[in-house]
Design a protein around this motif. Structure first.
Motif, PDB file in Angstrom:
ATOM      1  N   THR A  70      16.061  41.617  -0.056  1.00 23.58           N
ATOM      2  CA  THR A  70      17.362  41.817  -0.183  1.00 23.58           C
ATOM      3  C   THR A  70      17.883  41.246  -1.528  1.00 23.58           C
ATOM      4  OG1 THR A  70      17.909  39.379   0.272  1.00 23.58           O
ATOM      5  CG2 THR A  70      17.463  40.798   2.258  1.00 23.58           C
ATOM      6  N   ALA A  71      19.242  41.634  -1.693  1.00 25.42           N
ATOM      7  CA  ALA A  71      20.040  41.422  -3.013  1.00 25.42           C
ATOM      8  C   ALA A  71      19.995  39.925  -3.284  1.00 25.42           C
ATOM      9  CB  ALA A  71      21.394  41.920  -3.084  1.00 25.42           C
ATOM     10  N   ILE A  72      20.345  39.004  -2.058  1.00 27.76           N
ATOM     11  CA  ILE A  72      20.268  37.478  -2.206  1.00 27.76           C
ATOM     12  C   ILE A  72      19.169  36.923  -2.629  1.00 27.76           C
ATOM     13  CG2 ILE A  72      20.781  35.487  -0.912  1.00 27.76           C
ATOM     14  CD1 ILE A  72      23.319  36.845  -1.576  1.00 27.76           C
ATOM     15  N   GLN A  73      17.942  37.517  -2.027  1.00 26.55           N
ATOM     16  CA  GLN A  73      16.536  37.140  -2.698  1.00 26.55           C
ATOM     17  C   GLN A  73      16.181  37.282  -3.844  1.00 26.55           C
ATOM     18  OE1 GLN A  73      14.434  39.112   1.126  1.00 26.55           O
ATOM     19  NE2 GLN A  73      13.795  37.136   1.568  1.00 26.55           N
ATOM     20  N   ARG A  74      16.473  38.570  -4.279  1.00 27.05           N
ATOM     21  CA  ARG A  74      16.140  38.865  -5.874  1.00 27.05           C
ATOM     22  C   ARG A  74      17.210  38.050  -6.566  1.00 27.05           C
ATOM     23  NH1 ARG A  74      17.663  45.065  -6.525  1.00 27.05           N
ATOM     24  NH2 ARG A  74      17.349  44.322  -8.743  1.00 27.05           N
ATOM     25  N   HIS A  75      18.243  37.783  -6.253  1.00 28.08           N
ATOM     26  CA  HIS A  75      19.172  36.880  -6.971  1.00 28.08           C
ATOM     27  C   HIS A  75      18.608  35.363  -7.185  1.00 28.08           C
ATOM     28  CE1 HIS A  75      22.972  35.067  -8.218  1.00 28.08           C
ATOM     29  NE2 HIS A  75      22.608  33.761  -7.701  1.00 28.08           N
ATOM     30  N   THR A 298      29.546  39.310  -9.059  1.00 28.07           N
ATOM     31  CA  THR A 298      29.822  40.861  -9.059  1.00 28.07           C
ATOM     32  C   THR A 298      28.211  41.220  -9.437  1.00 28.07           C
ATOM     33  OG1 THR A 298      31.742  40.500 -10.454  1.00 28.07           O
ATOM     34  CG2 THR A 298      30.399  42.612 -10.654  1.00 28.07           C
ATOM     35  N   ASN A 299      27.404  40.371  -9.753  1.00 25.80           N
ATOM     36  CA  ASN A 299      25.826  41.020  -9.953  1.00 25.80           C
ATOM     37  C   ASN A 299      25.420  41.040  -8.522  1.00 25.80           C
ATOM     38  OD1 ASN A 299      23.518  41.242 -11.734  1.00 25.80           O
ATOM     39  ND2 ASN A 299      22.822  39.621 -10.505  1.00 25.80           N
ATOM     40  N   LEU A 300      25.684  40.118  -7.714  1.00 25.15           N
ATOM     41  CA  LEU A 300      25.400  40.392  -6.183  1.00 25.15           C
ATOM     42  C   LEU A 300      25.844  41.252  -5.341  1.00 25.15           C
ATOM     43  CD1 LEU A 300      25.521  36.608  -5.169  1.00 25.15           C
ATOM     44  CD2 LEU A 300      23.484  37.783  -5.076  1.00 25.15           C
ATOM     45  N   ARG A 301      26.898  41.778  -5.763  1.00 21.60           N
ATOM     46  CA  ARG A 301      27.454  43.107  -5.067  1.00 21.60           C
ATOM     47  C   ARG A 301      26.750  44.368  -5.590  1.00 21.60           C
ATOM     48  NH1 ARG A 301      32.703  41.380  -6.860  1.00 21.60           N
ATOM     49  NH2 ARG A 301      32.915  43.373  -7.929  1.00 21.60           N
ATOM     50  N   MET A 302      26.320  44.298  -7.097  1.00 24.49           N
ATOM     51  CA  MET A 302      25.591  45.333  -7.535  1.00 24.49           C
ATOM     52  C   MET A 302      24.120  45.431  -7.056  1.00 24.49           C
ATOM     53  SD  MET A 302      27.537  47.200  -9.616  1.00 24.49           S
ATOM     54  CE  MET A 302      26.280  47.891 -10.647  1.00 24.49           C
ATOM     55  N   LEU A 303      23.763  44.390  -6.901  1.00 23.71           N
ATOM     56  CA  LEU A 303      22.320  44.303  -6.299  1.00 23.71           C
ATOM     57  C   LEU A 303      22.300  44.925  -5.016  1.00 23.71           C
ATOM     58  CD1 LEU A 303      20.973  40.868  -7.641  1.00 23.71           C
ATOM     59  CD2 LEU A 303      20.242  43.417  -8.197  1.00 23.71           C
ATOM     60  N   ALA A 304      23.226  44.530  -4.050  1.00 23.70           N
ATOM     61  CA  ALA A 304      23.320  45.094  -2.640  1.00 23.70           C
ATOM     62  C   ALA A 304      23.754  46.367  -2.638  1.00 23.70           C
ATOM     63  CB  ALA A 304      24.638  44.283  -2.145  1.00 23.70           C
ATOM     64  N   ALA A 308      20.985  49.193  -1.118  1.00 24.54           N
ATOM     65  CA  ALA A 308      21.387  50.290  -0.011  1.00 24.54           C
ATOM     66  C   ALA A 308      21.189  51.751  -0.612  1.00 24.54           C
ATOM     67  CB  ALA A 308      22.805  50.374   0.109  1.00 24.54           C
ATOM     68  N   GLY A 309      20.466  51.879  -1.851  1.00 29.34           N
ATOM     69  CA  GLY A 309      20.309  53.096  -2.325  1.00 29.34           C
ATOM     70  C   GLY A 309      21.316  53.603  -3.373  1.00 29.34           C
ATOM     71  N   GLN A 310      22.240  53.040  -3.683  1.00 24.15           N
ATOM     72  CA  GLN A 310      23.377  53.635  -4.337  1.00 24.15           C
ATOM     73  C   GLN A 310      22.897  53.101  -5.971  1.00 24.15           C
ATOM     74  OE1 GLN A 310      27.328  52.450  -3.075  1.00 24.15           O
ATOM     75  NE2 GLN A 310      26.774  51.965  -1.302  1.00 24.15           N
ATOM     76  N   ALA A 311      23.195  54.121  -6.800  1.00 24.99           N
ATOM     77  CA  ALA A 311      22.914  54.073  -8.066  1.00 24.99           C
ATOM     78  C   ALA A 311      23.934  53.250  -8.730  1.00 24.99           C
ATOM     79  CB  ALA A 311      22.566  55.037  -8.947  1.00 24.99           C
ATOM     80  N   PRO A 312      23.928  52.249  -9.687  1.00 24.89           N
ATOM     81  CA  PRO A 312      25.135  51.373 -10.067  1.00 24.89           C
ATOM     82  C   PRO A 312      25.665  52.333 -10.952  1.00 24.89           C
ATOM     83  CG  PRO A 312      22.920  50.208 -10.390  1.00 24.89           C
ATOM     84  CD  PRO A 312      22.807  51.460  -9.788  1.00 24.89           C
ATOM     85  N   GLY A 313      27.226  52.159 -10.851  1.00 24.92           N
ATOM     86  CA  GLY A 313      28.102  53.140 -11.630  1.00 24.92           C
ATOM     87  C   GLY A 313      28.381  52.392 -13.099  1.00 24.92           C
ATOM     88  N   ALA A 314      29.608  52.615 -13.342  1.00 25.91           N
ATOM     89  CA  ALA A 314      30.371  51.887 -14.509  1.00 25.91           C
ATOM     90  C   ALA A 314      30.399  50.369 -14.269  1.00 25.91           C
ATOM     91  CB  ALA A 314      31.695  52.574 -14.682  1.00 25.91           C
ATOM     92  N   GLU A 315      30.232  50.017 -13.180  1.00 21.34           N
ATOM     93  CA  GLU A 315      30.215  48.455 -13.053  1.00 21.34           C
ATOM     94  C   GLU A 315      29.031  47.852 -13.649  1.00 21.34           C
ATOM     95  OE1 GLU A 315      31.974  50.662  -9.354  1.00 21.34           O
ATOM     96  OE2 GLU A 315      30.281  50.749 -10.463  1.00 21.34           O
ATOM     97  N   SER A 316      27.999  48.668 -13.637  1.00 15.93           N
ATOM     98  CA  SER A 316      26.763  47.782 -14.676  1.00 15.93           C
ATOM     99  C   SER A 316      27.265  47.679 -16.013  1.00 15.93           C
ATOM    100  CB  SER A 316      25.594  48.778 -14.541  1.00 15.93           C
ATOM    101  OG  SER A 316      25.893  49.950 -15.421  1.00 15.93           O
ATOM    102  N   SER A 317      28.314  48.526 -16.586  1.00 17.80           N
ATOM    103  CA  SER A 317      28.638  48.351 -17.825  1.00 17.80           C
ATOM    104  C   SER A 317      29.323  46.944 -17.981  1.00 17.80           C
ATOM    105  CB  SER A 317      29.559  49.519 -18.441  1.00 17.80           C
ATOM    106  OG  SER A 317      28.697  50.704 -18.474  1.00 17.80           O
ATOM    107  N   MET A 318      30.193  46.613 -16.954  1.00 20.06           N
ATOM    108  CA  MET A 318      30.834  45.682 -17.009  1.00 20.06           C
ATOM    109  C   MET A 318      30.191  44.393 -16.926  1.00 20.06           C
ATOM    110  SD  MET A 318      33.558  46.495 -14.090  1.00 20.06           S
ATOM    111  CE  MET A 318      34.249  44.768 -13.656  1.00 20.06           C
ATOM    112  N   LEU A 319      28.845  44.431 -16.188  1.00 19.31           N
ATOM    113  CA  LEU A 319      28.008  43.357 -16.160  1.00 19.31           C
ATOM    114  C   LEU A 319      27.256  43.229 -17.433  1.00 19.31           C
ATOM    115  CD1 LEU A 319      26.032  43.684 -12.709  1.00 19.31           C
ATOM    116  CD2 LEU A 319      27.510  41.910 -13.208  1.00 19.31           C
ATOM    117  N   LYS A 320      26.915  44.190 -17.992  1.00 18.74           N
ATOM    118  CA  LYS A 320      26.178  44.103 -19.490  1.00 18.74           C
ATOM    119  C   LYS A 320      27.052  43.515 -20.311  1.00 18.74           C
ATOM    120  CE  LYS A 320      24.449  45.492 -23.567  1.00 18.74           C
ATOM    121  NZ  LYS A 320      24.946  45.476 -24.881  1.00 18.74           N
ATOM    122  N   LEU A 321      28.460  44.037 -20.335  1.00 16.42           N
ATOM    123  CA  LEU A 321      29.446  43.603 -21.162  1.00 16.42           C
ATOM    124  C   LEU A 321      29.541  42.128 -21.156  1.00 16.42           C
ATOM    125  CD1 LEU A 321      31.597  43.970 -23.703  1.00 16.42           C
ATOM    126  CD2 LEU A 321      33.063  44.778 -21.824  1.00 16.42           C
TER     127      LEU A 321
END
Length: 398
Positions: A70-75, A298-304, A308-321
């Protein structure tokens, strides 16, 4: 970091801690704590240990041999691994190419390459950036010209991280020079043992040859190594970059660096009191910790979403920044905490390549290594300026 987790999550955290305590060699942990360069054999040793436990590919579905966490386990796993100073899992095959092949690769490519990523037979590196195409990847000029059942590749890639260890490279290549920039690019898998490939190291600020230039001179690549469709590589490249940028956020690394900073601040004395009790320094540590807690959520939301099969969008740029800003801020505070001992000494000594260790406590050399090496964070994976543009356009409509 103190967050709300279920009893099952806490039990998993305890399991991860036991595993790290029992299986992480002390020497590897020491090198991680001191930010020293690892050998290829040391990376491979930890890769094999995680593979034996079934914990190597937490982001992969079970059907492809992953842990199916799960996203939590990865975190939790990433955070505990960083706190234990375990070697990072080299991301190019596991976190970047693997998801691309699982979504866009042929059945033959999945059957051929995915097991070899897991068992360590293949070490992948990334062939994206070029001297004239860094953050502007659509400007790549490395060409791949079809010649029967092969492509003939010519050009140059740069900043190829750990390319000196790799036996395969995934590349963006231009297959239609007449097409618009993004429409003439393909995604190609290339054996590094192919005739015509030259790897030349680039030594970084702190003295390590972590990145490389890779040259291609009439390199012949079988057509079956094309991922997806010809001239559709930009779609696959963007999908990979969103995974890369999420990974660059480095929540676990930032958490471990913050814990180290707090320890150093408690030990260092300024004006007769621990530095951690200095109001200005304590306020700076608190500010970066608050930012880290927000980014972690925010990272947990992205992992979740990814699970669920969704490709991260521009939110990944927020995380990177934000992730790179936080890690660099922690590095800066750590250097300030160790004071004059953190002054940059000769790069060979900082990197551990000299017989003469830098003077001062080990924390000082480690702080300098981390500070100098992590200046790259705001550039690679798409510079922070580029990420601001993506956020402005995709999320704010500017």
């Amino acid at each position: 970091m103190d967050m709300s987790f279920t009893p099952e999550d806490q039990a998993f955290r305890a399991e991860v801690r036991r595993f790290l305590r029992d299986r992480l060699p002390e020497g590897l942990a020491d090198k991680g704590r001191l930010h020293q360069e690892l050998t290829k054999a040391e990376y491979e040793e930890w890769h094999a240990t995680l593979g034996e436990r079934g914990w190597l590919a937490g982001n992969w579905p079970v059907e492809f041999g992953g842990a199916g966490w799960t996203a939590i386990q990865r975190h939790i796993f990433e955070e505990e691994s960083a706190l234990a100073h375990a070697p990072r899992v080299v991301p190019f095959g596991l976190a970047m190419l693997g998801p691309v092949l699982q979504k866009f690769g042929s059945k033959e490519q999945q059957d051929r390459f995915l097991p070899r990523i897991l068992n360590g037979q293949d070490w992948w590196c990334q062939g994206y950036s070029e001297p004239g195409a860094g953050s502007d990847l659509a400007s790549v000029k490395t060409t791949a010209v079809r010649d029967g059942d092969h492509y003939v590749v010519n050009g140059q890639k740069t900043w190829t991280t750990l390319g000196q260890h790799a036996n395969w490279i995934f590349c963006l290549v231009r297959t239609d020079p007449a097409a618009k920039a993004q429409e003439g690019i393909s995604f190609l898998l290339i054996d590094m043992a192919s005739p015509g490939i030259t790897v030349r190291p680039i030594v970084l600020l702190e003295g390590t040859p972590e990145v490389n230039e890779v040259f291609f001179d009439d390199v012949r690549v079988p057509v079956e190594n094309l991922v997806g469709e010809e001239n559709k590589g930009w779609t696959y490249a963007k999908y990979l970059l969103t995974h890369e940028r999420t990974n660059i956020a480095g929540v676990g690394f930032a958490t471990a660096a913050l814990a180290s900073l707090k320890r150093i601040a408690r030990a260092q004395v300024a004006n007769g009191r621990p530095l951690s009790e200095n109001p200005l320094f304590a306020a700076r540590m608190a500010a970066v910790e608050i930012d880290l807690m927000a980014m972690s959520t925010t990272n947990l939301r992205m992992l979740a979403q990814a699970a669920a099969g969704q490709a991260p969008g521009a939110e990944s740029s927020m995380l990177k920044l934000k992730g790179t800003q936080i890690r660099q801020a922690i590095n800066d505070l750590t250097r300030r905490a160790v004071g004059p001992w953190a002054l940059a000494f000769p790069s060979e000594a900082i990197a551990g390549a000299s017989d003469d260790a830098p003077p001062g406590p080990p924390d000082a050399a480690a702080a300098t290594r981390a500070y100098l090496n992590n200046r790259k964070l705001s550039i690679y994976g798409g510079s922070n300026e580029i990420q601001r543009g993506i956020i402005a356009k995709s999320l704010l409509g500017l």
